[in-house]
Every structure is written in structure tokens, then in C-alpha cells.
Design a protein around this motif. Structure first.
Motif, mmCIF file in Angstrom:
data_model
loop_
_atom_site.group_PDB
_atom_site.id
_atom_site.type_symbol
_atom_site.label_atom_id
_atom_site.label_comp_id
_atom_site.label_asym_id
_atom_site.label_seq_id
_atom_site.Cartn_x
_atom_site.Cartn_y
_atom_site.Cartn_z
ATOM 1 N N GLN A 39 40.868 37.204 62.478
ATOM 2 C CA GLN A 39 42.009 38.018 62.068
ATOM 3 C C GLN A 39 43.313 37.412 62.590
ATOM 4 O O GLN A 39 44.304 37.319 61.865
ATOM 5 C CB GLN A 39 41.844 39.427 62.624
ATOM 6 N N ALA A 40 43.280 36.960 63.856
ATOM 7 C CA ALA A 40 44.468 36.347 64.434
ATOM 8 C C ALA A 40 44.864 35.101 63.650
ATOM 9 O O ALA A 40 46.047 34.871 63.377
ATOM 10 C CB ALA A 40 44.216 35.999 65.897
ATOM 11 N N GLN A 41 43.884 34.307 63.246
ATOM 12 C CA GLN A 41 44.186 33.104 62.461
ATOM 13 C C GLN A 41 44.861 33.468 61.139
ATOM 14 O O GLN A 41 45.859 32.861 60.751
ATOM 15 C CB GLN A 41 42.896 32.330 62.143
ATOM 16 N N LEU A 99 49.976 35.512 67.814
ATOM 17 C CA LEU A 99 48.689 35.777 68.425
ATOM 18 C C LEU A 99 48.024 34.475 68.840
ATOM 19 O O LEU A 99 48.205 33.454 68.212
ATOM 20 C CB LEU A 99 47.785 36.505 67.436
ATOM 21 N N GLN A 111 45.215 31.872 68.989
ATOM 22 C CA GLN A 111 44.280 31.544 67.950
ATOM 23 C C GLN A 111 43.152 30.711 68.544
ATOM 24 O O GLN A 111 43.414 29.726 69.212
ATOM 25 C CB GLN A 111 45.037 30.701 66.935
ATOM 26 N N GLU A 165 31.986 39.121 68.515
ATOM 27 C CA GLU A 165 32.289 39.124 67.095
ATOM 28 C C GLU A 165 30.980 39.229 66.316
ATOM 29 O O GLU A 165 29.911 39.155 66.897
ATOM 30 C CB GLU A 165 33.055 37.844 66.758
ATOM 31 N N ALA A 217 43.954 37.264 71.098
ATOM 32 C CA ALA A 217 43.912 37.356 69.640
ATOM 33 C C ALA A 217 44.082 38.779 69.150
ATOM 34 O O ALA A 217 44.325 39.011 67.973
ATOM 35 C CB ALA A 217 42.588 36.788 69.127
ATOM 36 N N ASP A 269 36.593 39.391 61.850
ATOM 37 C CA ASP A 269 36.518 39.500 63.308
ATOM 38 C C ASP A 269 37.881 39.228 63.933
ATOM 39 O O ASP A 269 38.711 38.549 63.335
ATOM 40 C CB ASP A 269 35.526 38.466 63.839
ATOM 41 N N VAL A 270 38.091 39.715 65.159
ATOM 42 C CA VAL A 270 39.425 39.597 65.758
ATOM 43 C C VAL A 270 39.948 38.173 65.881
ATOM 44 O O VAL A 270 41.117 37.919 65.624
ATOM 45 C CB VAL A 270 39.552 40.267 67.144
ATOM 46 N N SER A 271 39.105 37.221 66.283
ATOM 47 C CA SER A 271 39.632 35.867 66.461
ATOM 48 C C SER A 271 40.023 35.279 65.103
ATOM 49 O O SER A 271 40.999 34.540 64.982
ATOM 50 C CB SER A 271 38.628 34.975 67.192
#
Lengths: 331, 330
Positions: free
Chosen positions: B199-201, A269, A271, A43, A258, B195-197
Motif C-alpha cells: 500500500q505504501a508503494q 511513507l 517503502q 502481511e 509504511a 498489504d501495508v508495505s
């Protein structure tokens, strides 16, 4: 085992600031074999781009390489004097950046930029260099290259510009290419074309590529092996299929869950709580410990090293024999 | 069907004047140039559903979003929300009452929050503007409630936006959207800067809030995987036109329009490890001078003579001559 084209060993990059020394890369090690595409994911703030810049010696002060080494085809390159490093850049290591509009000079014709690069690195004369430039544009899939070579960058669309940038990177036939988010600024349909192109070129020329991106989908399709980075450290390295299908590190597991998929059936998804730590406050021990669901005592004190687990490497105490007993208690 | 539609968009059009300055036009003998950003888009959004618009850059999806909330005036066509027209002058009073039920979440949480305001004041702004709650103590309490609703601490209201990460800022933007008890939220690429993590939240949070409050979303995104995860129904846009409208699951299982098929084939996906991909042809043409007839025809594998001259109407959710004439099994 044959010699890797690029070997990064315990590379550490630090930025000295008023508020103390920030460690952007902390003992990062990986190898890239000949003709291989190594994906580097993570990230923002994981240190992916810094790794790329460190390899070609483009870390600007106050940043500096504080330890470790970079070896290109058996030759150490991280301690070369600037003048030699400059010659190596472009000739032996090519770069493809994210934004094709800023990596081309808007005031020069595409051909002039290509010819200049070719002549810098080879001893071709102007006419031959131009022929070569046309051949390169043709190879990266630009229609009517003999006409388009006299166009300015603004006359090209985003995808075409990225093709020109790829042609520029290929000018001196480098053995290693660093592609830093090459498809992020592009639309999906164009992105697919660029991925296919990069893949084809590595195969045909035997060039090794380090593909830096935050998009796991791109990695899944392009890379042979993948390194997952977290807070300036490598969390996991392995063949792309293994890392995606059976991730070992809890961070990689969270990351894979995720990502929304166009085929998956997941209603919700996965988390990962919290977010990546700031460089000024990386936790002691394993950097991932505050967000990890499988954390146990050892994670708070000792930093896990990369260890071999069934074909790929992972930096996690869970897989270390020494702490095997404790894991069960934690789980 | 049209009776229960919460949002009705009919033949929406927007033209931007992209001409050179007057003097240049005279000297260079050029005509005015217009860009049809949105060209006759119609769709319905039912209450409580998530309607997603997908498309590549320049397809006009953000322009549609801005017209639906009223940030941009349509050049033609109508938008009506809960039976109230967004452009009819006669409905001005009703529209004023409708305003607080519509909110928007923007793409860049670094630009959409005032850096000089404290978070509490940012979230309280809609409450003040619509006079929903009176009294400072009550407002502070409500702000705290909203902050905990989006997963932040009530004391975070005293901080400034720069003290938060991108994901937390997007949570603040969501709290602000909920402050006026909005029912309809237009989300323009709400997670593409994250960021993807994270975004998931945010995606999980948006789904939770939808279930809790029965929210209706218009969800704009270029990311097909995100859209698949969020949307009940999906509209695919290409060069200012809606080429296919379909049920969420249906669109991915059985895409009908050739552009949708091409788009789905192009998405890099985790499941695609080691598989060869379909070749994708060409790029989006210049919208100032779009191709005649069906704008997709230069890239379409199913093109035939009629496509080059005649713009296909949307029939049964698909705007394609080949599909509508039954030339291809769809």
C-alpha cells in the motif's frame, strides 16, 4: 516464571504439492501467558492464520504439522487423536473468525446455536443453557438479549453478529481464544466497539487471546505483546510498546514506517522494495534478505534464530554478537 | 472559486429501487421501497488537488464516484467536469472529447484486469479506443514507457495478469489509467485490497505521478489514515449525505461535525498504545428507512429537538444544527 497458557515450540507446517513441499510455518515459537493478549501481525502469506489453524488442529490435507509441538497449560495437544482434539476445540480453545456471517449458521436461530454449543461442552439442561446463553449475549453487549436470542443471524448487523460469534467462543469458558482477523470485516466505528469488548472480556475472565490481524493499529490498542511474522517465521516478539516505538528487525522497522498514521507528520511513507516471497521460493538464509537494506554476507547463508535483545526477541544477525564486527562493515 | 473548479458536483442524488417483485408486493400489500444511496451531495474539486471522500460502508461514497465518471446515471443533480455537463444531452459531443481525460482505478486489481488479455493489450486498450497513437510499433513503445513509469519492466507487457502480485496489478491498472493521458483519475479504494508495505508503494507512486503530470484525484477510501496521507481536501459522508468538507490537515486537527469527531476517535492508531479509548455508540442505521431530520441524530451526543425533524444544510463546510447555530465551539 509461571507456566504459559499456550506454548508453541518450533512449530513447522508443510503442504505437500505437486511442485514440491511448501513450508508455510518454519520453526515458529512463542508463549502466551495467562490473561495476556498476544498480537500476531504480518502481511498476507506470512503464516498468521496457519498458525491459528495449526494450534487447534484444523490443518487440512495436504497440509500437515511436520515438527514442533503445541502445549496447552502443560499438556501437549498437537498429537492428540482427532476425537479428543474435537472435544478440546471450543471447550478449551475458542475461535473467533473474520467473517461473522459465515461462522454462524443462517438457518438456525442464534439461541439454538448458543444452546447447542453450551450443551455440547457442559452438562446443563436446556432451560439452564438458555439462561446462560442470554447472560452471555448480555455480557457481549447485545441489547434486549432475551428477545434477540430468538432472532436469525440475518436479523443482526455486522457488529452485532460478531458479538454473537464472541459469545459462542465464550460458551465453554475456554482458557485460550484464537481471534483471526475479528475486526477486518467491520467498519471503524464498530471495530472500536469490538476491540474494547475483547479487551474487557480478557481482563474480566483472565482468558488469554491470540489476536491475528494485519492491522497494526488494532494490535497497538489491544495487545500486550506482539509477534511479527514474515514468510512463515517469527521475525520479532516483544511488548507491544517496544515493538512499535523501537522496532529492531529491519522488516518491522519498514512495516511501521509504511503505515499511514492519523497523527504522524510523514510526507512520504517508508517503502520496503519488493514483496513477500512465494512459499515455493523462500530465499536461503534470512527470508527477508532480498528486501533488506542492511543485508550482509551472513544473511545469505545462515538463518537467524530468535535472540534476546533488551527485553524483546528478534531474529536478525545484526543483533548477534558473533557478527557484530561484520555489521559495521556492512553499515 | 466556482470558476476555477475542475469538477463541479451539485445536489447529486441517486435512488435505487430495492422493492420486492411485483407479485410479492401485491400479495403482501407492500409499497415500493427505495434506497437513497446519495442524497443531495455537492462539492468542487480544483485542478491538481486530491479530493477524498471518506465514510463507512453504505455511506454512498462509491456511488458518488461511479456517478462522477458516468458509470451510473444520477437520479438528480449534475456533475460537470471542466465546464462540460456529464448528463446534458446537448453536450454529447464535448463529453466524448472529455472522456479520455477521465479514468478510474478500481479496488480489486484481481477483478479489474481481463485475465485472458496480455498486460500490453490491457494498457493499450485506451490508446486504441481513443485513437491516440497510430501504428503498432509506436503503441508498443508507449506501453513500455507507461510500464516503466509505474515501476515495472517494459517486457512485463508480454505477461498475463495472473503472473503479477496484487501490488503489481494495481500498478498495471494505474498504467492503464495514464495511457489516455488522463488528467482526472477517480480512485475507488485503490489500496484496500493490498498489504501495508505494498500500500505504501502504491500511495507513494500515486503522489509521484500527481506531481509529475499535475493529475487531479477523486480518492475514495474508508481508511482515514490513508486519506490523511493523500488528500488536500476531504469530504466526510454519512448515509448518503456529505456532513463535513474541510481542508485535509484541518479536518484531523479540528474536526467539527460530531460524526467526524466520533470517527476520528474510533480509528485504531499506532500512537494509541495503551491509551483508553472513547466509547463509540451504535451503528449506521438501515439506509432504506433512515432516521428523520439529521440522519446522525440517534447516535449524536449533541442532539436536540430540531435535529429530529429538520435536515441540516451544509453551511461553511459543516452540516450540523449544533455547529451552525453556534451551540458548540467548532
Amino acid at each position: 516464571m509461571t507456566q504459559p497458557v499456550l506454548s508453541v515450540q518450533e512449530l513447522t507446517v508443510e503442504f505437500v504439492t505437486r511442485r514440491g513441499t511448501l513450508r508455510a510455518l518454519d520453526k515458529v515459537s512463542f508463549d502466551v501467558a495467562r490473561g495476556e493478549v498476544l498480537g500476531v501481525v504480518g502481511e498476507s502469506g506470512a503464516g498468521k492464520s496457519v498458525t491459528g489453524s495449526a494450534i487447534i488442529g484444523l490443518i487440512d490435507p495436504p497440509g500437515r504439522i511436520a515438527g514442533g509441538k503445541v502445549v496447552l497449560s502443560g499438556e501437549r495437544v498437537d498429537n492428540l487423536p482427532p476425537e479428543e482434539m474435537r472435544r478440546l476445540r471450543g471447550k478449551r480453545i475458542g475461535m473467533i473468525f473474520q467473517d461473522p456471517l459465515t461462522s454462524l449458521n443462517p438457518l438456525y436461530r442464534v439461541g439454538e446455536q448458543l444452546v447447542e454449543t453450551i450443551q455440547t461442552h457442559t452438562d446443563l439442561n436446556a432451560a439452564d443453557a438458555r439462561k446462560r446463553a442470554i447472560a452471555l449475549l448480555d455480557e457481549v453487549g447485545i441489547p434486549a438479549p432475551d428477545r434477540r436470542i430468538d432472532g436469525y443471524p440475518h436479523e443482526f448487523s455486522g457488529g452485532m453478529r460478531q458479538r454473537v460469534v464472541i459469545a459462542l467462543a465464550l460458551c465453554a469458558e475456554p482458557e485460550f481464544i484464537i481471534a483471526d482477523e475479528p475486526t477486518t470485516a467491520l467498519d471503524v466505528s464498530v471495530q472500536a466497539q469490538i476491540i474494547t469488548l475483547i479487551k474487557r472480556l480478557c481482563k474480566e475472565r483472565g482468558t488469554s487471546v491470540m489476536l491475528v490481524t494485519h492491522d497494526m493499529g488494532v494490535i497497538a490498542e489491544t495487545a500486550d505483546r506482539v509477534a511479527v511474522m514474515y514468510a512463515g517465521r517469527v521475525a520479532e516478539v516483544g511488548p507491544v510498546r517496544d515493538v512499535i516505538k523501537e522496532p529492531l528487525h529491519p522488516y518491522t522497522q519498514g512495516l511501521m514506517g509504511a503505515i499511514p498514521s492519523i497523527t504522524g507528520e510523514a510526507e512520504r511513507l517508508v517503502q520496503i522494495p519488493g514483496s513477500m516471497p512465494r512459499l515455493s521460493s523462500i530465499p536461503k538464509g534470512c527470508a527477508f534478505n532480498p528486501r533488506c537494506s542492511k543485508v550482509f554476507a551472513r544473511c545469505h547463508v545462515e538463518r537467524p534464530e530468535l535472540i534476546d535483545v533488551g527485553g524483546h526477541q528478534v531474529a536478525c544477525h545484526l543483533y548477534d554478537q558473533a557478527s557484530a564486527g561484520k555489521t559495521e562493515i556492512a553499515a | 472559486m466556482s470558476e476555477q473548479a475542475f469538477v463541479q458536483v451539485r445536489d447529486l442524488k441517486r435512488v435505487f429501487d430495492v422493492s420486492k417483485p411485483w407479485l410479492n408486493r401485491v400479495l403482501e400489500r407492500q409499497d415500493k421501497q427505495f434506497l437513497k444511496a446519495v442524497d443531495g451531495v455537492s462539492f468542487d474539486i480544483r485542478k491538481g488537488e486530491t479530493f477524498a471522500l471518506v465514510g463507512e460502508s453504505g455511506s454512498g461514497k462509491s456511488t458518488v464516484a461511479r456517478m462522477v465518471v458516468g458509470l451510473l446515471h444520477p437520479s438528480g443533480g449534475t456533475v460537470s467536469i471542466d465546464g462540460v455537463s456529464m448528463s446534458d444531452a446537448k453536450a454529447a459531443q464535448e463529453r466524448q472529447r472529455l472522456r479520455k481525460r477521465i479514468q478510474m482505478i478500481f479496488q480489486d486489481p484481481y477483478a479489474s484486469l481481463n485475465p485472458r488479455w496480455r498486460v500490453g493489450r490491457i494498457i493499450a486498450e485506451p490508446i486504441h479506443a481513443f485513437g491516440i497513437i497510430q501504428g503498432d510499433a509506436a503503441i508498443t513503445e508507449r506501453v513500455g514507457e507507461l510500464l516503466s513509469l509505474v515501476g515495472l519492466h517494459p517486457d512485463d507487457g508480454k505477461k498475463f495478469p495472473h503472473e503479477f502480485s496484487g501490488g503489481q496489478r494495481q500498478r498495471i491498472a494505474i498504467a492503464r489509467a495514464l495511457a489516455s493521458n488522463a488528467e482526472f483519475i477517480v480512485c475507488d479504494e485503490p489500496t484496500s485490497a493490498l498489504d501495508v508495505s505494498v500500500q505504501a508503494q502504491i500511495l507513494n507512486l500515486m503522489r509521484d505521478l500527481q506531481q509529475k503530470f499535475g493529475l487531479t484525484y477523486l480518492f475514495i477510501s474508508h481508511n482515514l489514515a490513508v486519506v490523511r496521507h493523500m488528500a488536500t481536501r476531504i469530504g466526510v459522508m454519512y448515509l448518503g449525505r456529505l456532513v463535513e468538507v474541510s481542508d485535509g490537515k484541518q479536518l484531523f486537527a479540528a474536526p467539527r461535525h460530531p460524526y467526524t469527531r466520533m470517527l476520528l476517535d474510533a480509528v485504531p492508531d499506532l500512537a494509541m498504545v495503551g491509551k483508553p479509548r472513547e466509547g463509540v455508540k451504535g451503528e449506521i442505521p438501515n439506509p432504506i428507512n433512515p432516521p428523520s431530520g439529521c440522519t446522525f441524530h440517534p447516535r449524536c451526543p449533541l442532539v436536540f429537538d430540531r435535529c429530529r425533524v429538520e435536515n441540516p444544510p451544509v453551511i461553511d463546510g459543516v452540516a450540523c444544527h449544533a455547529v451552525n447555530a453556534g451551540r458548540v465551539a467548532a
